[in-house]
Design a protein around this motif. Structure first.
Motif, PDB file in Angstrom:
ATOM      1  N   GLU A 287       0.837  -1.217   0.000  1.00 49.88           N
ATOM      2  CA  GLU A 287       0.000   0.000   0.000  1.00 49.88           C
ATOM      3  C   GLU A 287       0.863   1.255   0.000  1.00 49.88           C
ATOM      4  OE1 GLU A 287      -2.693  -0.414   3.306  1.00 49.88           O
ATOM      5  OE2 GLU A 287      -3.380  -2.312   2.422  1.00 49.88           O
ATOM      6  N   ALA A 288       1.914   1.235   0.829  1.00 52.38           N
ATOM      7  CA  ALA A 288       2.792   2.402   0.887  1.00 52.38           C
ATOM      8  C   ALA A 288       3.434   2.637  -0.474  1.00 52.38           C
ATOM      9  CB  ALA A 288       3.882   2.200   1.945  1.00 52.38           C
ATOM     10  N   MET A 289       3.817   1.534  -1.123  1.00 50.16           N
ATOM     11  CA  MET A 289       4.479   1.672  -2.424  1.00 50.16           C
ATOM     12  C   MET A 289       3.507   2.194  -3.474  1.00 50.16           C
ATOM     13  SD  MET A 289       7.168  -1.452  -2.493  1.00 50.16           S
ATOM     14  CE  MET A 289       6.181  -2.686  -1.734  1.00 50.16           C
ATOM     15  N   LEU A 290       2.266   1.722  -3.418  1.00 50.50           N
ATOM     16  CA  LEU A 290       1.273   2.185  -4.393  1.00 50.50           C
ATOM     17  C   LEU A 290       0.960   3.663  -4.167  1.00 50.50           C
ATOM     18  CD1 LEU A 290      -1.106  -0.904  -4.403  1.00 50.50           C
ATOM     19  CD2 LEU A 290       0.473  -0.211  -6.219  1.00 50.50           C
ATOM     20  N   GLU A 291       0.916   4.031  -2.892  1.00 52.75           N
ATOM     21  CA  GLU A 291       0.646   5.432  -2.569  1.00 52.75           C
ATOM     22  C   GLU A 291       1.768   6.311  -3.114  1.00 52.75           C
ATOM     23  OE1 GLU A 291       0.016   8.501   1.063  1.00 52.75           O
ATOM     24  OE2 GLU A 291       0.942   6.552   1.449  1.00 52.75           O
ATOM     25  N   TYR A 292       3.002   5.807  -2.945  1.00 55.36           N
ATOM     26  CA  TYR A 292       4.176   6.529  -3.446  1.00 55.36           C
ATOM     27  C   TYR A 292       4.113   6.675  -4.971  1.00 55.36           C
ATOM     28  CZ  TYR A 292       9.080   7.806  -4.083  1.00 55.36           C
ATOM     29  OH  TYR A 292      10.241   8.448  -4.424  1.00 55.36           O
ATOM     30  N   LEU A 293       3.744   5.572  -5.639  1.00 49.33           N
ATOM     31  CA  LEU A 293       3.624   5.609  -7.104  1.00 49.33           C
ATOM     32  C   LEU A 293       2.585   6.651  -7.515  1.00 49.33           C
ATOM     33  CD1 LEU A 293       3.658   1.794  -8.029  1.00 49.33           C
ATOM     34  CD2 LEU A 293       5.343   3.498  -8.727  1.00 49.33           C
ATOM     35  N   GLY A 294       1.499   6.723  -6.718  1.00 49.92           N
ATOM     36  CA  GLY A 294       0.415   7.651  -7.031  1.00 49.92           C
ATOM     37  C   GLY A 294       0.847   9.114  -6.924  1.00 49.92           C
ATOM     38  N   ARG A 295       1.870   9.372  -6.095  1.00 49.00           N
ATOM     39  CA  ARG A 295       2.295  10.755  -5.870  1.00 49.00           C
ATOM     40  C   ARG A 295       3.342  11.215  -6.893  1.00 49.00           C
ATOM     41  NH1 ARG A 295       4.911  10.944  -1.071  1.00 49.00           N
ATOM     42  NH2 ARG A 295       4.246   8.985  -0.146  1.00 49.00           N
ATOM     43  N   THR A 296       3.756  10.311  -7.809  1.00 48.89           N
ATOM     44  CA  THR A 296       4.829  10.669  -8.743  1.00 48.89           C
ATOM     45  C   THR A 296       4.327  11.506  -9.912  1.00 48.89           C
ATOM     46  OG1 THR A 296       4.432   8.676 -10.017  1.00 48.89           O
ATOM     47  CG2 THR A 296       6.098   8.557  -8.290  1.00 48.89           C
ATOM     48  N   GLY A 297       3.021  11.644 -10.043  1.00 47.88           N
ATOM     49  CA  GLY A 297       2.505  12.387 -11.188  1.00 47.88           C
ATOM     50  C   GLY A 297       2.247  11.490 -12.380  1.00 47.88           C
ATOM     51  N   ALA A 298       2.601  10.210 -12.236  1.00 48.97           N
ATOM     52  CA  ALA A 298       2.307   9.276 -13.325  1.00 48.97           C
ATOM     53  C   ALA A 298       0.810   8.956 -13.309  1.00 48.97           C
ATOM     54  CB  ALA A 298       3.118   8.000 -13.154  1.00 48.97           C
ATOM     55  N   ARG A 299       0.341   8.524 -14.453  1.00 52.48           N
ATOM     56  CA  ARG A 299      -1.041   8.050 -14.519  1.00 52.48           C
ATOM     57  C   ARG A 299      -1.013   6.606 -14.027  1.00 52.48           C
ATOM     58  NH1 ARG A 299      -3.429   6.658 -20.371  1.00 52.48           N
ATOM     59  NH2 ARG A 299      -5.566   6.142 -19.808  1.00 52.48           N
ATOM     60  N   LEU A 300      -1.534   6.396 -12.817  1.00 57.03           N
ATOM     61  CA  LEU A 300      -1.381   5.086 -12.160  1.00 57.03           C
ATOM     62  C   LEU A 300      -2.647   4.244 -12.265  1.00 57.03           C
ATOM     63  CD1 LEU A 300       0.211   3.130 -10.258  1.00 57.03           C
ATOM     64  CD2 LEU A 300      -0.844   4.361  -8.346  1.00 57.03           C
ATOM     65  N   VAL A 301      -2.491   3.026 -12.713  1.00 62.29           N
ATOM     66  CA  VAL A 301      -3.594   2.067 -12.714  1.00 62.29           C
ATOM     67  C   VAL A 301      -3.164   0.881 -11.861  1.00 62.29           C
ATOM     68  CG1 VAL A 301      -5.018   0.540 -14.126  1.00 62.29           C
ATOM     69  CG2 VAL A 301      -4.307   2.761 -15.029  1.00 62.29           C
ATOM     70  N   VAL A 302      -3.907   0.631 -10.789  1.00 63.97           N
ATOM     71  CA  VAL A 302      -3.575  -0.488  -9.912  1.00 63.97           C
ATOM     72  C   VAL A 302      -4.484  -1.662 -10.251  1.00 63.97           C
ATOM     73  CG1 VAL A 302      -3.429  -1.292  -7.529  1.00 63.97           C
ATOM     74  CG2 VAL A 302      -2.830   1.071  -8.101  1.00 63.97           C
ATOM     75  N   VAL A 303      -3.881  -2.808 -10.448  1.00 68.77           N
ATOM     76  CA  VAL A 303      -4.656  -4.000 -10.791  1.00 68.77           C
ATOM     77  C   VAL A 303      -4.541  -5.002  -9.643  1.00 68.77           C
ATOM     78  CG1 VAL A 303      -4.833  -5.939 -12.392  1.00 68.77           C
ATOM     79  CG2 VAL A 303      -4.283  -3.653 -13.260  1.00 68.77           C
ATOM     80  N   ASP A 304      -5.663  -5.514  -9.219  1.00 63.24           N
ATOM     81  CA  ASP A 304      -5.663  -6.567  -8.196  1.00 63.24           C
ATOM     82  C   ASP A 304      -5.292  -7.874  -8.896  1.00 63.24           C
ATOM     83  OD1 ASP A 304      -6.173  -8.535  -6.360  1.00 63.24           O
ATOM     84  OD2 ASP A 304      -7.977  -7.566  -5.562  1.00 63.24           O
ATOM     85  N   GLY A 305      -3.984  -8.116  -8.985  1.00 58.68           N
ATOM     86  CA  GLY A 305      -3.483  -9.262  -9.750  1.00 58.68           C
ATOM     87  C   GLY A 305      -4.005 -10.585  -9.225  1.00 58.68           C
ATOM     88  N   ASP A 306      -4.097 -10.709  -7.894  1.00 53.11           N
ATOM     89  CA  ASP A 306      -4.583 -11.965  -7.317  1.00 53.11           C
ATOM     90  C   ASP A 306      -6.013 -12.247  -7.766  1.00 53.11           C
ATOM     91  OD1 ASP A 306      -2.194 -12.017  -6.095  1.00 53.11           O
ATOM     92  OD2 ASP A 306      -2.936 -12.052  -4.029  1.00 53.11           O
ATOM     93  N   ALA A 307      -6.845 -11.174  -7.768  1.00 53.08           N
ATOM     94  CA  ALA A 307      -8.252 -11.352  -8.142  1.00 53.08           C
ATOM     95  C   ALA A 307      -8.357 -11.774  -9.606  1.00 53.08           C
ATOM     96  CB  ALA A 307      -9.031 -10.049  -7.902  1.00 53.08           C
ATOM     97  N   VAL A 308      -7.562 -11.143 -10.461  1.00 53.65           N
ATOM     98  CA  VAL A 308      -7.632 -11.490 -11.891  1.00 53.65           C
ATOM     99  C   VAL A 308      -7.174 -12.935 -12.103  1.00 53.65           C
ATOM    100  CG1 VAL A 308      -6.755 -10.943 -14.196  1.00 53.65           C
ATOM    101  CG2 VAL A 308      -7.299  -9.095 -12.624  1.00 53.65           C
ATOM    102  N   CYS A 309      -6.085 -13.309 -11.428  1.00 55.98           N
ATOM    103  CA  CYS A 309      -5.589 -14.683 -11.576  1.00 55.98           C
ATOM    104  C   CYS A 309      -6.617 -15.695 -11.073  1.00 55.98           C
ATOM    105  CB  CYS A 309      -4.264 -14.859 -10.839  1.00 55.98           C
ATOM    106  SG  CYS A 309      -2.892 -14.011 -11.656  1.00 55.98           S
ATOM    107  N   THR A 310      -7.282 -15.367  -9.971  1.00 63.28           N
ATOM    108  CA  THR A 310      -8.322 -16.254  -9.457  1.00 63.28           C
ATOM    109  C   THR A 310      -9.463 -16.368 -10.466  1.00 63.28           C
ATOM    110  OG1 THR A 310      -7.773 -15.494  -7.239  1.00 63.28           O
ATOM    111  CG2 THR A 310      -9.856 -16.685  -7.484  1.00 63.28           C
ATOM    112  N   GLU A 311      -9.838 -15.210 -11.043  1.00 66.07           N
ATOM    113  CA  GLU A 311     -10.934 -15.204 -12.016  1.00 66.07           C
ATOM    114  C   GLU A 311     -10.601 -16.086 -13.214  1.00 66.07           C
ATOM    115  OE1 GLU A 311     -11.867 -11.249 -13.465  1.00 66.07           O
ATOM    116  OE2 GLU A 311     -12.871 -12.078 -15.232  1.00 66.07           O
TER     117      GLU A 311
END
Lengths: 547, 204
Positions: free
Chosen positions: B117-141
């Motif tokens: 979470e801390a890392m994703l928050e950090y990524l979000g503050r970089t000014g990049a256009r951030l898309v977070v994917v719940d990889g576990d959920a997709v793999c389960t699906e």
């Protein structure tokens, strides 16, 4: 490995794959070598394409086999990583004297930045030290074409040729097109030429003179070889470069006039002088040691090089920009990655857990198990080169006080033992330390570090067909070791601990073989062995173990 | 003036960065574009960091390695690996990050914090256009833990940052993976694209 990516006329291939394709198209009769990142895929791909390729126990043997094939008039290629050429250097230096009949190409795959190596030696020195031509591609197209050219050059001047690649050329994929390559001029046959191939002093002295004469003629040919392209740009800045540095230079300084050397030894000094005279500022940009820079300076061509700190590691577009602009600021720290580690379920884990627990002084070796130096094991005290575990362990034993000497063990993998462990074992038998010694062979049934290649101890060849097998316990006994134990390091960790403790306390020479298939390769090994067993049975119905 | 797209794919050994790079390169080849790629091989199988550079252009490309500050798209198969590659991003780049971290053994040993979470928050503050994917959920699906790489490609596809169409990547999958895994990977591509639409931070 899957098929090479192709569209009708374009192939997206790595430099290694491009070399393999060129071997096929240039009629190479035999490819041999020892696996080593970043060179391994050349022979694997050549075999997939239908070429005859085989793994040798080590690079020296591989180069000897390839030289024999070239004496017989066949085209042969021998592949290795940069440090492999140290092992094969004994062959190289005298093969330069003997010369060849069929084309002999030696691939040296260097690893600047040490993505997967113990040093970053610059093997361009070997071309100069041994006196053999060196060709250096920048991408897959050049890797393909220069491989073809290397065979033709080798035959024309009767000399082995080094094709030097680096990690980024070997493992980068770029688009290439196949072009017609020169075919071998004749089929293999034996032609006796004793003064050329028997290097006693009386024949070697004139051979050395012949070699220097050849190099002069090759240098003259290189002036007009057309293999050192000049890319016209703004004359205010001229850059001499080679290998992958070329593409970094093109991107960092698209306006500059560039001379890309692909035949980097012997150098076309006339061409270089003309280039120097045609530009205002002359710079050499080369990855690794300042070799071209020194050669140009020695020839009296004034040239700027790079600051010392750029000798270390790979060049990149960013670093080339810094060299060009004389930027003195410290470089941003490299993006540090997560270190690799021993796999979950790897049998080396139990061995190093025990060695750590016993407080052993561990003389280690080259392979996956070198990762035992990292936490949580931290159970390796030395790692130098292939096979060094045995000699270094013995040296420690000879001089340490007895209570410390008794704790020393040498640890070597199966493929590394085949590569360079046999002579170490002979030393152990011949010059035993007063406290004895313990050699642990970690036999996971494959050359795991480089991606599961076969070796002389697996009983299967490069394409996994059945062949002769060197059995380590029989070798150890035959060489004079009386205390030989074979165990499964995961079946009984306490039992293994007791065996190692007993061997350490015995004061004798002991070889313990910890045998368990690599967890990553176990499935593949089962399949290969099943298929090999069927082929053995079909070939010799009465004795399925025959080979 | 030619247009070059620099795509960086970061993960740890075993997550399939090499296949993801291969699929992008394949799609580029099929589209008649120039492509150069470079990857970490060797230590890669042992759980260490792996980074692939893929450069696609309608004109010539020189270096197989992108310079710092020039990545248009970063696929982080592991959030910490995405953070490590931030120096390569150009301003306004697109970052597709898996939400789930793989802590390195050193963090586990030192009981250091390794918070996704801390890392994703950090990524979000970089000014990049951030898309977070719940990889576990997709793999389960999709029913396989091995499709994270293609799922993230699907998410990148949905943002439009890759410059390829779904059909182009589907074709690349058909040409590049073993037949019995084709359907599963195409499913993952679509599941990833849907997740990009639904995930936090999408559409920024």
């Amino acid at each position: 490995m899957t098929a090479l990516a192709t569209t009708p006329d374009r192939l997206l291939v790595s430099g290694d794959e491009a070399v393999a394709l060129a071997c096929l198209d240039a009629g190479v009769r035999l490819g041999t070598g020892y696996p080593g990142t970043p060179s391994t895929e050349i022979l694997e791909t050549f075999a997939q394409l239908g070429g005859k390729a085989q793994w040798a126990p080590n690079e020296k043997v591989a180069m000897e086999v390839a030289l024999g094939a070239a004496f017989a008039g066949a085209r042969a290629i021998v592949t290795m990583k940069h440090v492999g050429l140290n092992v094969a250097a004994d062959v190289l230096f005298t093969a330069a004297y003997t010369g060849v009949t069929g084309g002999l190409v030696i691939v040296s795959a260097d690893d600047p930045g040490m993505a997967s190596s113990q040093n970053e030696q610059d093997n361009r020195h070997f071309a100069r030290a041994a006196g053999v031509p060196m060709l250096e591609p920048a991408d897959s197209q050049q890797a393909y074409e220069l491989t073809g050219m290397a065979f033709a050059l080798s035959e024309r001047f009767s000399i082995p040729v080094i094709l030097r690649m680096t990690t980024r050329v070997c493992h980068s994929k770029t688009i290439m097109r196949r072009v017609p390559l020169d075919k071998p001029p004749h089929d293999p046959h034996f032609e006796r030429d004793i003064p050329a191939r028997v290097m006693v002093p009386a024949y070697a002295r004139p051979a050395h003179v012949r070699l220097r004469d050849k190099l002069e003629r090759i240098a003259a040919w290189n002036e007009i070889s057309g293999l050192n392209p000049r890319i016209e740009g703004d004359r205010s800045l001229g850059i001499v470069t080679s290998g992958v540095a070329t593409v970094h230079v093109r991107e960092a300084a698209p306006q500059a006039t560039v001379l890309q050397l692909t035949v980097t030894y012997p150098l076309p000094m006339g061409l270089l002088r003309d280039f120097a005279a045609s530009v205002d500022r002359l710079l050499v940009i080369e990855e690794g040691d300042p070799i071209l820079e020194h050669d140009l300076r020695a020839a009296g061509i004034p040239v700027e090089g790079k600051p010392e700190r750029f000798r270390f590691g790979e060049l990149t577009v960013d670093r080339v920009r810094r060299i060009l602009t004389g930027n003195q600021e410290p470089e941003p720290p490299p993006v540090r990655g997560k270190p690799p580690m021993l796999c979950e379920g790897c049998s080396h884990r139990s061995v190093f857990t025990v060695l750590r627990k016993l407080g052993c002084i561990v003389a280690g070796d080259i392979g996956c198990y070198t990762l035992a130096v990292l936490p949580p094991f931290e159970a390796m005290d030395t790692c130098v080169c292939m096979g060094a575990s045995i000699g270094v362990g013995l040296g420690l034993r000879h001089v340490l006080p007895p209570e410390e000497a008794k704790q020393v063990v040498s640890v070597i993998g199966d493929s590394t033992f085949m590569h360079s462990g046999l002579t170490g074992l002979a030393e152990m038998v011949y010059n035993p330390p007063p406290t004895g010694h313990v050699l642990l062979i970690l036999d996971n049934g494959t050359t795991a570090m480089t991606g599961a290649q076969e070796h002389a101890g697996t009983g299967r060849n490069l394409i996994h067909d059945p062949t002769g097998k060197v059995v380590f316990e029989e070798v150890a006994r035959a060489m004079g070791i009386r205390h030989v134990v074979v165990l499964d390091p995961m079946a009984d960790e306490e039992g293994m601990e007791a065996e190692i403790r007993a061997a350490l306390e015995s004061g004798e020479l002991a070889v313990i073989i910890a045998r368990r298939a690599c967890i990553l390769a176990a499935g593949k090994i089962r399949q290969w062995e099943k298929a090999a067993a069927e082929k053995r049975a079909a070939a010799h119905p009465a004795s399925p173990e025959a080979n | 003036m030619s247009r070059t797209t620099n795509i960086m794919i970061a993960g740890v050994g075993g997550q399939g960065t090499v296949l993801a790079a291969k699929l992008v390169a394949r799609a580029a080849m099929d589209a008649g574009l120039a492509v150069r790629s470079s990857e970490t091989i060797g230590m890669a199988q042992r759980g260490g960091s792996v980074v692939s550079h893929v450069r696609v252009s309608d004109g010539p490309i020189d270096s197989p390695l992108m310079a710092r500050g020039t990545a248009d798209v970063l696929l982080g198969l592991e959030p910490g690996e995405a953070v490590r590659c931030l120096p390569y991003l150009r301003p306004g780049a697109t970052v597709i990050a898996n939400a789930h971290p793989v802590p390195p053994v050193s963090a586990a040993l030192k009981r250091a914090s390794y918070s996704g979470e801390a890392m994703l928050e950090y990524l979000g503050r970089t000014g990049a256009r951030l898309v977070v994917v719940d990889g576990d959920a997709v793999c389960t699906e999709v029913g396989s833990p091995r499709v994270l790489n293609v799922a993230l490609l699907g998410a990148a596809l949905a943002t439009g940052a890759l410059g390829f169409t779904t059909a182009q990547l589907e074709a690349a999958i058909r040409e590049s993976v073993r037949k019995k895994f084709v359907d599963m990977n195409i499913q993952a591509l679509h599941a990833g694209a849907r997740a990009a639409g639904a995930g936090p931070g999408a559409g920024a």
